[in-house]
Every structure is written in structure tokens, then in C-alpha cells.
Motif scaffolding. Structure first.
Motif, PDB file in Angstrom:
ATOM      1  N   UNK A 124      61.437  44.671  50.266  1.00 47.15           N
ATOM      2  CA  UNK A 124      62.241  45.531  49.408  1.00 47.15           C
ATOM      3  C   UNK A 124      61.393  46.587  48.702  1.00 47.15           C
ATOM      4  N   UNK A 125      60.064  46.536  48.913  1.00 45.69           N
ATOM      5  CA  UNK A 125      59.179  47.495  48.271  1.00 45.69           C
ATOM      6  C   UNK A 125      59.422  48.887  48.836  1.00 45.69           C
ATOM      7  N   UNK A 126      59.572  49.864  47.951  1.00 46.22           N
ATOM      8  CA  UNK A 126      59.822  51.235  48.387  1.00 46.22           C
ATOM      9  C   UNK A 126      58.682  51.768  49.228  1.00 46.22           C
ATOM     10  N   UNK A 127      59.004  52.679  50.142  1.00 42.43           N
ATOM     11  CA  UNK A 127      57.986  53.202  51.056  1.00 42.43           C
ATOM     12  C   UNK A 127      56.881  53.948  50.332  1.00 42.43           C
ATOM     13  N   UNK A 128      57.169  54.490  49.148  1.00 43.63           N
ATOM     14  CA  UNK A 128      56.153  55.248  48.410  1.00 43.63           C
ATOM     15  C   UNK A 128      55.391  54.384  47.417  1.00 43.63           C
ATOM     16  N   UNK A 129      55.790  53.135  47.252  1.00 41.95           N
ATOM     17  CA  UNK A 129      55.190  52.272  46.244  1.00 41.95           C
ATOM     18  C   UNK A 129      54.047  51.454  46.823  1.00 41.95           C
ATOM     19  N   UNK A 130      53.128  51.091  45.915  1.00 41.83           N
ATOM     20  CA  UNK A 130      52.060  50.168  46.272  1.00 41.83           C
ATOM     21  C   UNK A 130      52.250  48.867  45.511  1.00 41.83           C
ATOM     22  N   UNK A 131      51.831  47.781  46.125  1.00 39.58           N
ATOM     23  CA  UNK A 131      51.885  46.471  45.481  1.00 39.58           C
ATOM     24  C   UNK A 131      50.447  45.993  45.319  1.00 39.58           C
ATOM     25  N   UNK A 132      49.832  46.326  44.174  1.00 40.91           N
ATOM     26  CA  UNK A 132      48.400  46.089  44.023  1.00 40.91           C
ATOM     27  C   UNK A 132      48.093  44.703  43.454  1.00 40.91           C
ATOM     28  N   UNK A 133      47.101  44.077  44.066  1.00 42.33           N
ATOM     29  CA  UNK A 133      46.454  42.877  43.548  1.00 42.33           C
ATOM     30  C   UNK A 133      45.094  43.328  43.028  1.00 42.33           C
ATOM     31  N   UNK A 134      44.827  43.122  41.733  1.00 43.43           N
ATOM     32  CA  UNK A 134      43.590  43.616  41.122  1.00 43.43           C
ATOM     33  C   UNK A 134      42.740  42.460  40.625  1.00 43.43           C
ATOM     34  N   UNK A 135      41.435  42.719  40.505  1.00 43.87           N
ATOM     35  CA  UNK A 135      40.509  41.745  39.923  1.00 43.87           C
ATOM     36  C   UNK A 135      39.571  42.477  38.977  1.00 43.87           C
ATOM     37  N   UNK A 136      39.269  41.841  37.842  1.00 44.63           N
ATOM     38  CA  UNK A 136      38.376  42.419  36.834  1.00 44.63           C
ATOM     39  C   UNK A 136      37.185  41.489  36.653  1.00 44.63           C
ATOM     40  N   UNK A 137      35.979  42.075  36.676  1.00 45.85           N
ATOM     41  CA  UNK A 137      34.752  41.288  36.479  1.00 45.85           C
ATOM     42  C   UNK A 137      33.904  41.961  35.413  1.00 45.85           C
ATOM     43  N   UNK A 138      33.549  41.212  34.373  1.00 44.08           N
ATOM     44  CA  UNK A 138      32.748  41.731  33.272  1.00 44.08           C
ATOM     45  C   UNK A 138      31.433  40.961  33.242  1.00 44.08           C
ATOM     46  N   UNK A 139      30.304  41.684  33.338  1.00 48.95           N
ATOM     47  CA  UNK A 139      28.997  41.027  33.316  1.00 48.95           C
ATOM     48  C   UNK A 139      27.909  42.059  33.062  1.00 48.95           C
ATOM     49  N   UNK A 140      26.979  41.702  32.176  1.00 47.24           N
ATOM     50  CA  UNK A 140      25.809  42.542  31.952  1.00 47.24           C
ATOM     51  C   UNK A 140      26.124  43.942  31.467  1.00 47.24           C
ATOM     52  N   UNK A 141      27.138  44.091  30.648  1.00 43.55           N
ATOM     53  CA  UNK A 141      27.491  45.409  30.134  1.00 43.55           C
ATOM     54  C   UNK A 141      28.259  46.268  31.120  1.00 43.55           C
ATOM     55  N   UNK A 142      28.535  45.755  32.306  1.00 47.67           N
ATOM     56  CA  UNK A 142      29.295  46.488  33.318  1.00 47.67           C
ATOM     57  C   UNK A 142      30.662  45.831  33.508  1.00 47.67           C
ATOM     58  N   UNK A 143      31.630  46.642  33.820  1.00 50.71           N
ATOM     59  CA  UNK A 143      32.980  46.152  34.105  1.00 50.71           C
ATOM     60  C   UNK A 143      33.368  46.645  35.492  1.00 50.71           C
ATOM     61  N   UNK A 144      33.619  45.704  36.387  1.00 53.43           N
ATOM     62  CA  UNK A 144      34.029  46.050  37.744  1.00 53.43           C
ATOM     63  C   UNK A 144      35.518  45.863  37.924  1.00 53.43           C
ATOM     64  N   UNK A 145      36.136  46.772  38.635  1.00 52.49           N
ATOM     65  CA  UNK A 145      37.574  46.695  38.931  1.00 52.49           C
ATOM     66  C   UNK A 145      37.771  46.946  40.417  1.00 52.49           C
ATOM     67  N   UNK A 146      38.516  46.064  41.067  1.00 54.17           N
ATOM     68  CA  UNK A 146      38.874  46.247  42.476  1.00 54.17           C
ATOM     69  C   UNK A 146      40.357  45.964  42.628  1.00 54.17           C
ATOM     70  N   UNK A 147      41.002  46.675  43.525  1.00 47.87           N
ATOM     71  CA  UNK A 147      42.430  46.432  43.739  1.00 47.87           C
ATOM     72  C   UNK A 147      42.777  46.701  45.205  1.00 47.87           C
ATOM     73  N   UNK A 148      43.714  45.867  45.701  1.00 47.38           N
ATOM     74  CA  UNK A 148      44.098  45.882  47.112  1.00 47.38           C
ATOM     75  C   UNK A 148      45.614  45.856  47.226  1.00 47.38           C
ATOM     76  N   UNK A 149      46.144  46.720  48.074  1.00 43.16           N
ATOM     77  CA  UNK A 149      47.539  46.612  48.488  1.00 43.16           C
ATOM     78  C   UNK A 149      47.522  45.918  49.842  1.00 43.16           C
TER      79      UNK A 149
END
Length: 882
Positions: A124-149
């Protein structure tokens, strides 16, 4: 959902329920869809939840109703699953792993997939929409972000550093709007930022992942194996370990839930926010780029919907992504202009191009379904139907000469070998699933063809055997029959038993007849009874081989899909330019923004669709050399906010390579668009409307550069008049002296207009209004000079306030204006008069010093002034008599 209480007395349970609880123990945090024949059943608390959320009947397995259950047919379960996922539930699919017909024991069942909001391929997801799964990692003063449809394979990562890293990550998350966010189960750093905690909370589902999955020794090698490389250098992640770990956690979670290697996820893109025009989530919301601020406005009231005349789902998603991340490199933008200009001028070629694109379905999502083993025969055939259009599309692109068109032609793989493989393997109109066979075309497999011949020629073969046996035995009443218990048999009446051949084996005795079998009939029975099952097995093997062939070429399919999206985007921009009379912007090296007869793209389209006439165009000129700051005054409803938003929208359109609705546009690259528009609060975080306004303004003043574009609308309205005026005044001076960005500042504080006499780069503009005895008329045009009043009461009258309220408001307004004039009089004229009458003037001065003038309301100030005026008048009269 809460953990399920699992019964301990397993000995008292049926084998089926022991099977159920074994699966439930492994997936206690998910709703377990337990396959039983043609139904998925849910039990106990799962059944109660599903019954409530889906509004389906709750039953029970026992008369005492101590074992609640509910279910739905397996073939229609997808819609139910989608509804539960959209509500944030996890679902474990427990399937029958054996054919019930082929086993006499209880059928083995196992969980084959866990569906979560972020990993589901939602139909039912629209053709123009994304369904993102994201992950956040915080370590050593850095913040990593990754996301996947997972439904398209779109995989990206970024990294933030410095004191504002958590805040930047929160802003990026809110802009993306992921459905599910993965975070460490016990990382205390994630709670340091209220903004990040809020962004994580806004996702439909926040999922805790074990800490060991966030280690570099586990996550990075896992990501390398997924990408099929020895190093992440080629993806730009080698020096960004926080981002790489976040990406590895995403892959870990996908493999864990899908029980599949997700082979279509074979590339990841690392990006820095500085590589694109930066648009924070406040700006994306205020400018209504993707979603309307007010839901009742409809989805058409957005820039995305206005520009969406795209032909493919991949192109639609590329447009959406482009609006969130406009280009910054002038060379890249100019290349798009050249390609769009050429296609705009070539009507026949452009329309042929769009016609070819129109036949291409969602290659990315079809590939994802194939990769995750959820694609049926019709999905694979839809892939072939799309691939058939690629050769013609390639020929159409070859006719265009601009650099981007030539590059697209060189990179466009027509995939004719894969198209031929699919069309050769599958029948033209396959059934929905492989379960009943009939999917594989004739001539693909010799054994399959023979088995089909046996199944199809069953009656004629039986008739032939029957006729031959009648001739051999001389029994004309001999019959060859079949039933599900005894299989195939020869039936002879008792009066003809003497003629039965010696090789007939007795099978069953009836009252008036005997039933026999023969070695030939046994062999034929074996062939016929197993032919259907064997043919389905062969079809599944052939289909699996076809799927494997497609997955081996998944990289080619994904690259072609990306090229198709680029072609679609450029052709769409050319189509819009021709259809709506958009013009090509001109890039400049200096930070200028000049728009001649500009039109608001969204409002113009809405007006045309509603038949409400033409949009009135306006001019705009901003330059770092002056004027760099335009102060806009005038009434509400006159078009101030429209004018501000129009400037930003045209800048964004220009930097995604689109032509713009204007007679002419010149501009220097905009590195970031800031907006401070409208009033909102955040009660949950203890922030008032004014606090939110000040925080947004602080972000602008602290981070804007001379290349930025700033829109400030009605700053300071959330506090007292004097505080708001003072803050707005100081902000204007700071923007002028320190920031130097191109700025549009709309305000009702007319006092600010005198700054034009002091600040060399500030210019006053006003909304044109025509006054008449019947009221005011908004001309919706912008002209030079300050407005002389706000017309607020006139706007209120147009809004329908009762006449009594309007009349009283005019009276109070006159009193306020008179009080303001009297204040000026006291400050200027009164002290001069009082110097002639020392005792009286001292008395007046004493009263003024004892009174906190700033704490008085205008009416109180007016009363005080009237008293002082009377005393002064009386003193003057006394002095005259003396």
C-alpha cells in the motif's frame, strides 16, 4: 507489546500447541501468525490484540473460552498484516514447512520471516514514498546515521561531529521520517539530546538492538560481506567508522528479521550534508516541500505534487530526494539546465521519451520482492514487461545531444538477455502463485512436458486401456475406474468372473462385482498420481533458477533503474517548462537573487485547477552589495508570506535543475535556506510558541552565511510589543552588519521601517492595498516603500467578525493611537513648557519618576497624560492671573 505469559505445563498441551509455544518463545515481542491449513491463526493475547486492531471476530479453542483465537485466510492476510505494521506491531510469520498430504505426522512449522514497520515491503506504500529503516550509533564524539529502504534497496549513511552532532542527527532524522529506528539498548549518550530523543520517539517504532551488534569488529565486516568487498573505501565509508557501524547494524537487523541475505542491497552511498543545499526539518515543513502543514489542505498543496508529472515510480522518488537535497555544484546544475533546455525545445522527441518511460514499472521494488523471495510469477513477468521498453528508451535518449543525455545513453543497460530469459521461461498469463502449477512455458523442460502430457491425456489413456482389456478378455461390460481410496481399478461383474485373466490381482469385493488391478494399471496410477506433484516441484525448481539468474544480475538492474529515474526527472522538468512557461535560471558567481515577474509554483497551479484566474507575478532583487535585506510590511492576507515562500521555492527549484515560473531569474548558489514562519509550540518539551520562535531565530543567526537565504515572518509576535519590537530591531541590525545573507523580513512593526535611513543595505517593501468606502482590496503585488498601517481591523471584518466588535475595535485603536501621540508630546513639548513654571514642573517630574511608564497599559498612560495635561493647564492659568 508486552511479553506473553507462556504456560509451563507442556505435557498437558497438544502437539500443535507445543509447536506454537516453541515459536512464540523465540518471538515473544511479535504477533505470531501461525499457519494452519488455509488460515493464519493467532492465539491468546495475540488474538486479543489482532481482534481489537483489525476488528475481526474473537473466538476460542475451548468451550470455557480460556484459549482465545482469531484468524484470517492466508491468501488475504497481506492487507491485515499491512494494517498491523502501520500501527507499529511486529509480526512473525510461522509457515508449514511440509506438505500435509505427504506426511502422516504433525506438519513441521517454523518462523520464516519477521515483519517490522521498517522492513516490510508494504504494497500500500505510495510509489513516491520511501519506507526507511534507520540506525543511530554514537561513539567517541561521532554520531553515525544509516538508513535503508528495503523495498527499493536505497541505502545511505552520513556522520556528524562536534558539539551539535546529536542535534544535527536529530534534524536529519526528523527530515527523513523513518518508520523504524534502531538504537543501542543501553547507550546513555542517546538520551543526552532532547531533540534526538524526540526524533527517535517520532518514528512509528523504536527498536533496541543488542550492544554487541554496534561493535566495529562485528558491524563493519558484516557490511563488507553484504557489499561483496574487502574494504569500504569505494563507498566512502573507510574513514567514517560511526556511519559504517550504523550501516552494519541495519544489515544485521534485516538479515535477522528476513532470514535472507537481501541480495539486492549491494551498494551504499555516503554523503555529507555540506554536499547539498541544507534544508532542516523546520524549513522542509514551513515551505511544504513534501507534506502540507494543514492536513485538510490536501496533498496537492506541496511543491512535490506540483512538480510531479513523472512517468515512473523511480523518478518520483528521485524528485522527492532531490527536493530534500538540492545541488550545490554550479557545474552539475548547469548540466541539468542544458539537458532540460534541449528536451524542452524538442517536443516530438520529449513526448516519445515520456511514452517509453510510461511502460516501465517499479523495477526497484520488483527486484526487492524477488530478492526477498516474496515475488510471485506475475511480479517476475511484470519485470519483463518493463524491460521490454528499455531498447526503445535507449534509442530515444540517443537522439539528444546534451552531456547528461549522452551519459545516460552510455550507462543505460537494456537488459535484453534478462527480458528474454523471463519471457521464454514463463507463460504469458501465469497464475498468482506457484502452488497450482501452470507457470512455466512449454518447451522449457522435457520431463515437465511429459508429466503434463500424462495429466492432460489421462481420460484418453484410461479409455485406451479399457478398450484393450475388453478386447483381450471379451468382457464388454468391463470398466476402468478411479476413486480416492483405491486408486485405479478394473471392475468386472460376478457373472463374468470366469473370464478374468490370471494376471488380474483382486483389489476389492463388492456385492455384484469384483475389482482388480494389473501391473500396467499400477504403473500408470503411480505416474498419474505423482505427475501433478512432480510437475509442481519441477516448476518451483525452474522458477528458483530464474530468480537466481535475476539476482546474479541485480546490480545491473539497480543501475539501470537509477538511470531510468534520472531520464524521467530531466524529461519531467522539460515537460513542466514547456507546459507552464517556466524559464531557465541564470547562475551567477556573486550572491545575487533577482527574480523578474516571479510566480508561486504551487499557488499558481492550484488557482488554475480551481479556475480562479491568474497568479499576480512580483519582482525580487537581493544582492550582497545591497539591498541584501528587504523589510516587507503590509496587512495580513495581502501576500507577505506567499512572497517569502515564493523566493525560497524558486531557489530550491533552480538548484535541483528545474526551470522556474518567472520571466527571468539570476541567482548565486544558496548554501542553505532558513525559515522562521508561523507560530507553533512544543508542550511536551516545555517550550512555548515564543521559545520555539527564539530557538529557530538563534539557529539562523548562529549558522547562516553570506550565501544563505533567510525568510523571517512576523518575528517577535509571541511576546509583549516592546520586547518583540526590540528583538526584531536588534535581529535586523545583526543580519545587516554581521551575517550579510540574502534576507526577506516580513513584519507588522512599522517602527522598523525607519532603519532604512540607517542601514545602507536595507530596503523597504510593502504589500499594495487599495482603500475604498466599502473596505480594502488586496492587490497581491509588492511595491517599494513602507506600509503606513496594518489594516488588521479590515482583515477581521473580511473574516466575518460581528459589526459591534469591529466598531469597538476602531474606537480602541483610536485611543491607542492618541495615547502614543501623547507620549511623544510629553517627551518633547511638555518639558519645554514646564520650565516656565518651576514648582509645577517639579511636581510633574516627580509624578513621572514615581510611575513605571513601561508597565502602564495604553489606556492607563492616556489617563495619566490627561491628568498631567489638566494640571499643566491649571498652572498656566494661575500664572497668567499672577
Amino acid at each position: 507489546m508486552s511479553d506473553i505469559l507462556i504456560p509451563q505445563n507442556e505435557a498437558a498441551q497438544t502437539p500443535l500447541m507445543r509447536q506454537y509455544w516453541a515459536a512464540k518463545r523465540q518471538h515473544h515481542d511479535a504477533l505470531l501468525f501461525f499457519r494452519m491449513g488455509d488460515f493464519y491463526e493467532l492465539f491468546y493475547e495475540d488474538a486479543k490484540v489482532a481482534s481489537r486492531e483489525l476488528q475481526i471476530t474473537l473466538t476460542a479453542r475451548d468451550r470455557e473460552k480460556t484459549q482465545p483465537m482469531c484468524g484470517m485466510p492466508y491468501h488475504s492476510a497481506e492487507s491485515y498484516i499491512t494494517r498491523l505494521l502501520r500501527k507499529g506491531y511486529r509480526i512473525a510469520i510461522c509457515e508449514q514447512m511440509e506438505d500435509p498430504k505427504l506426511t502422516k505426522k504433525i506438519v513441521r512449522r517454523d518462523v520464516i520471516r519477521v515483519l517490522t514497520p521498517g522492513t516490510a515491503i508494504d504494497p500500500a506504500l505510495g510509489s513516491s514514498e520511501n519506507n526507511y529503516l534507520a540506525a543511530v550509533h554514537v561513539a567517541g564524539g561521532m554520531v553515525g546515521l544509516a538508513y535503508l529502504d528495503l523495498s527499493t534497496g536505497d541505502f545511505r549513511a552520513t556522520e556528524f561531529s562536534g558539539a551539535t552532532a546529536l542535534l544535527q542527527c536529530a534534524d536529519e532524522l526528523q527530515k527523513l521520517g523513518p518508520t523504524e529506528v534502531l538504537a543501542s539498548a543501553s547507550n546513555p549518550l542517546l538520551s543526552e539530546s532532547k531533540e534526538l530523543a524526540e526524533a527517535l520517539g517520532r518514528a512509528r517504532t523504536k527498536t533496541s538492538v543488542d550492544d554487541w551488534a554496534f561493535t566495529t569488529d562485528y558491524a563493519i565486516p558484516l557490511l563488507e560481506r553484504q557489499m561483496g568487498t574487502m574494504s569500504l573505501e569505494g563507498f566512502g565509508l573507510a574513514q567514517h567508522r560511526a556511519a559504517a557501524v550504523a550501516a552494519g547494524v541495519v544489515i544485521h537487523y534485516v538479515r535477522q528479521t528476513q532470514q535472507n541475505d537481501a541480495g539486492h542491497v549491494d551498494a551504499i552511498r555516503y554523503y555529507e550534508r555540506s554536499q547539498h543545499m541544507h534544508l532542516d526539518q523546520v524549513t522542509v515543513r514551513n515551505l511544504e516541500l513534501l507534506d502540507p502543514i494543514f492536513t485538510d489542505a490536501g496533498t496537492e498543496a506541496t511543491l512535490f505534487r506540483t512538480l510531479d508529472c513523472l512517468m515512473t515510480p523511480m523518478g518520483k522518488r528521485l524528485l522527492r530526494s532531490s527536493l530534500l537535497r538540492p545541488l550545490l555544484e554550479a557545474a552539475d546544475i548547469q548540466q541539468r539546465y542544458d539537458a532540460v533546455a534541449e528536451a524542452k525545445q524538442n517536443l516530438i522527441q520529449r513526448e516519445q521519451l515520456r511514452r517509453s518511460l510510461g511502460g516501465i514499472l517499479d523495477l526497484e521494488r520488483l527486484l526487492a520482492r524477488i530478492s526477498l523471495d516474496s515475488a510471485g510469477p506475475r511480479d517476475v513477468l511484470a519485470m519483463a514487461a518493463s524491460l521490454k521498453h528499455l531498447p526503445q528508451l535507449c534509442r530515444d535518449v540517443a537522439m539528444l545531444a546534451a552531456e547528461l543525455w549522452r551519459g545516460a545513453y552510455a550507462r543505460l543497460d537494456t537488459l535484453e538477455d534478462l527480458c528474454a530469459a523471463i519471457t521464454k521461461t514463463l507463460v504469458a498469463e501465469p497464475p498468482l502463485t506457484l502452488a497450482d502449477g501452470g507457470v512455466i512455458a512449454a518447451g522449457v523442460n522435457k520431463e515437465l512436458d511429459e508429466l503434463r502430457d500424462i495429466s492432460h491425456s489421462g481420460r484418453s489413456s484410461i479409455a485406451a486401456i479399457e478398450e484393450r482389456e475388453r478386447q483381450r478378455t471379451g468382457i464388454q461390460s468391463l470398466k476402468v475406474r478411479f476413486n480416492s481410496v483405491f486408486g485405479y481399478y478394473i471392475e468386472i461383474t460376478k457373472s463374468n468372473l470366469a473370464h478374468a485373466p490370471a494376471d488380474y490381482e483382486r483389489k476389492q469385493t463388492l456385492v455384484n462385482a469384483e475389482r482388480f488391478t494389473t501391473p500396467e494399471l499400477k504403473e500408470y496410477e503411480t505416474k498419474v498420481l505423482t505427475a501433478h506433484e512432480r510437475s509442481i516441484d519441477i516448476e518451483k525448481q525452474i522458477f528458483a533458477e530464474l530468480r537466481r539468474q535475476l539476482m546474479e544480475n541485480s546490480g545491473r538492474i539497480r543501475k539501470t533503474s537509477a538511470v531510468v529515474a534520472e531520464i524521467d526527472l530531466l524529461a519531467n522538468f522539460a515537460h513542466l517548462a514547456s507546459l507552464r512557461n517556466y524559464t531557465q535560471p541564470q547562475l551567477e558567481s556573486s550572491p545575487v537573487l533577482e527574480i523578474a515577474a516571479g510566480r508561486h509554483p504551487v499557488i499558481e497551479c492550484l488557482m488554475e485547477e480551481a479556475g480562479e484566474g491568474r497568479f499576480i507575478p512580483n519582482h525580487l532583487y537581493l544582492d550582497s552589495e545591497g539591498p541584501s535585506l528587504l523589510l516587507l510590511t503590509g496587512p495580513n492576507m495581502g501576500g507577505k508570506s506567499t512572497y517569502l515562500r515564493q523566493a525560497a521555492l524558486l531557489a530550491i527549484m533552480a538548484q535541483i535543475g528545474c526551470f522556474v515560473p518567472a520571466e527571468r531569474m539570476r541567482y548565486g548558489i544558496v548554501d542553505r535556506v532558513y525559515t522562521r514562519i508561523g507560530a507553533s509550540d512544543n508542550v511536551a518539551r516545555g517550550r512555548s510558541t515564543f521559545m520555539v520562535e527564539m530557538m529557530e531565530t538563534a539557529t539562523i543567526l548562529n549558522t547562516a552565511t553570506s550565501q544563505s537565504l533567510i525568510l523571517l515572518d512576523e518575528m517577535g509576535r509571541g511576546t509583549s510589543t516592546f520586547d518583540g519590537l526590540a528583538l526584531a530591531w536588534a535581529t535586523v541590525e545583526y543580519l545587516h552588519a554581521r551575517v550579510g545573507a540574502r534576507t526577506l523580513f516580513a513584519t507588522h512593526y512599522h517602527e522598523l521601517t525607519i532603519l532604512a535611513e540607517q542601514l545602507t543595505k536595507l530596503k523597504n517593501l510593502r504589500v499594495a492595498v487599495k482603500e475604498s468606502p466599502q473596505g480594502i482590496v488586496f492587490l497581491h503585488s509588492i511595491e517599494e516603500g513602507p506600509a503606513n498601517k496594518s489594516y488588521g481591523i479590515d482583515v477581521a471584518r473580511l473574516a466575518g467578525l460581528p459589526p459591534q466588535v469591529i466598531q469597538r475595535a476602531r474606537q480602541v485603536l483610536k485611543q491607542h493611537e492618541r495615547a502614543e501621540r501623547m507620549n511623544v508630546a510629553v517627551e518633547t513639548e511638555a518639558p519645554l513648557q514646564m520650565t516656565m513654571f518651576t514648582p509645577l514642573s517639579q511636581h510633574v517630574i516627580d509624578r513621572l519618576e514615581e510611575t513605571d511608564i513601561n508597565s502602564l497599559t495604553p489606556l492607563q498612560a492616556l489617563n495619566l497624560l490627561e491628568e498631567l495635561k489638566a494640571e499643566i493647564k491649571a498652572g498656566q492659568a494661575g500664572a497668567a492671573k499672577a
